[in-house]
Design an enzyme around this catalytic site. Structure first.
Site, PDB file in Angstrom:
ATOM      1  N   GLU A  10       0.809  -1.210   0.000  1.00 59.56           N
ATOM      2  CA  GLU A  10       0.000   0.000   0.000  1.00 59.56           C
ATOM      3  C   GLU A  10       0.848   1.268   0.000  1.00 59.56           C
ATOM      4  O   GLU A  10       0.408   2.323  -0.434  1.00 59.56           O
ATOM      5  CB  GLU A  10      -0.940  -0.057   1.215  1.00 59.56           C
ATOM      6  CG  GLU A  10      -1.921   1.068   1.347  1.00 59.56           C
ATOM      7  CD  GLU A  10      -1.497   2.065   2.410  1.00 59.56           C
ATOM      8  OE1 GLU A  10      -2.127   3.124   2.505  1.00 59.56           O
ATOM      9  OE2 GLU A  10      -0.522   1.783   3.129  1.00 59.56           O
ATOM     10  N   HIS A 307      -4.008  -2.474   2.379  1.00 60.93           N
ATOM     11  CA  HIS A 307      -3.505  -1.885   3.624  1.00 60.93           C
ATOM     12  C   HIS A 307      -3.287  -2.994   4.661  1.00 60.93           C
ATOM     13  O   HIS A 307      -2.243  -3.055   5.330  1.00 60.93           O
ATOM     14  CB  HIS A 307      -4.525  -0.867   4.127  1.00 60.93           C
ATOM     15  CG  HIS A 307      -3.969   0.144   5.084  1.00 60.93           C
ATOM     16  ND1 HIS A 307      -3.801  -0.129   6.421  1.00 60.93           N
ATOM     17  CD2 HIS A 307      -3.560   1.418   4.907  1.00 60.93           C
ATOM     18  CE1 HIS A 307      -3.316   0.945   7.027  1.00 60.93           C
ATOM     19  NE2 HIS A 307      -3.155   1.900   6.129  1.00 60.93           N
TER      20      HIS A 307
END
Length: 339
Positions: A10, A307
């Site tokens: 991410e 994430h």
């Protein structure tokens, strides 16, 4: 020394924050390059720099590259010390993200701690203080950790100026825990916070939420704040269940209608409600590190984000645990186990 690439996955600030937390707890030094390489403005922004400075204060460590805009940081931790800490971010940078960096380490301290932060308490791309109070801290309590967070003053983007205080009790060891079902719903309500802007904005947002969610007037709450704490507007939906609480927030902006703000937060909430998972995407991210410190556990989540996968990789670098993301009976599940 552990070597980390901030461009991995991410590519955001969570890589740095998790590394700081784990370095303080484990005593392992690390170097991270390409900090926030996945962002439009890479490198350390003010809130990230304060997180580094806060970590250094808490553990008496040393660092090189701790400067605004830096994309390369070496962090050498010392022993974590409890006590009274005061940090000023100086902008609307997130107080909550700095708190989430140092609170897990302070749980391992030898005495209670009080942390007082000035900066942003309600801004996009970070959990608002109510999220920590209602969703995060109660789950930590189920693992044996006692953290009390108090909001003294709202700080909206871009002005900031908010104040939040956290009291952290030492915890000898976090207990493994499992959250696979959210349980029965115990409450649901919407709050429209307004400071320095017309109250009709809050009323229109709540009207839209009421229609979309089929909620009664008792579930639609206007939270008027002193004008000097603005200008700012946040629309917050809270869902309380037997085993979990979730908080979803959207923020008012110039040239963005009340209807658009309401649609944004309702859409996020509906994704969670449809999934039947215990945790939403953001709470899932933030419970990964505590469960890893506990040595195991599991939860269901409404989305396995990049994430989360990136965070798992950082945690596995510091701790002898393994994360497994799996699909079970139509629901995504995260399992943390020792290796």
């Amino acid at each position: 020394m552990i070597e980390l690439d901030g461009a991995t996955g991410e590519g955001g600030g969570q890589i740095l924050r998790s590394a700081l937390t784990l370095a303080m707890i484990t005593g392992q030094r690390f170097r991270i390059r390409n900090i926030r390489a996945g962002r439009a403005k890479p490198g350390l922004m003010r809130q990230h720099l304060v997180a580094v400075q806060a970590a250094l204060r808490v553990c008496g460590g040393d660092a090189t590259g701790a400067a605004l805009g830096s994309q390369d940081l070496t962090f050498i931790p010392g022993p974590v010390a409890g006590g009274d800490y005061d940090f000023a971010i100086g902008t609307a940078g997130s107080c909550t993200l700095v708190l989430q960096t140092i609170v897990p380490a302070l749980l391992m301290a030898d005495k209670p701690s009080t942390v007082r932060l000035a900066g942003g308490t309600h801004n996009p791309m970070a959990p608002p203080v109510q999220f920590l109070q209602r969703a995060w801290c109660p789950r930590l309590a189920e693992m044996g950790a006692h953290v009390d967070i108090r909001l003294e003053r709202f700080g909206f983007y871009p002005a900031g100026g908010g104040i939040v205080e956290a009291r952290v009790e030492p915890c000898s060891a976090l207990r493994p825990h499992t959250w696979l079902a959210r349980g029965e719903r115990r409450g649901a309500y919407a709050e429209a916070f307004v400071a320095g802007i017309p109250g009709r904005v809050a009323l229109r947002e709540l009207e839209c939420v009421g229609k979309a969610m089929n909620w009664s007037e008792e579930q639609l709450l206007v939270r008027g704040l002193p004008g000097e704490q603005g200008p700012g507007n946040a629309l917050m939906l809270t869902f309380e269940y037997e085993h979990a609480t979730e908080v979803f927030t959207a923020f008012g902006e110039k040239s963005v209608s009340s209807e658009q703000v309401a649609r944004q937060v309702v859409g996020r909430a509906r994704q969670y409600l449809t999934s039947q998972a215990a945790f939403g995407e953001y709470l899932a991210d933030q419970m990964m590190l505590p469960l890893a410190l506990a040595g195991g556990g599991a939860f269901t989540m409404d989305e396995v984000s990049m994430h989360a996968r990136t965070n798992a990789g950082v945690i596995e670098t510091f701790l002898p645990v393994r994360f497994r993301f799996q699909r079970h009976e139509g629901v995504d599940r995260c399992v943390v186990e020792a290796r």
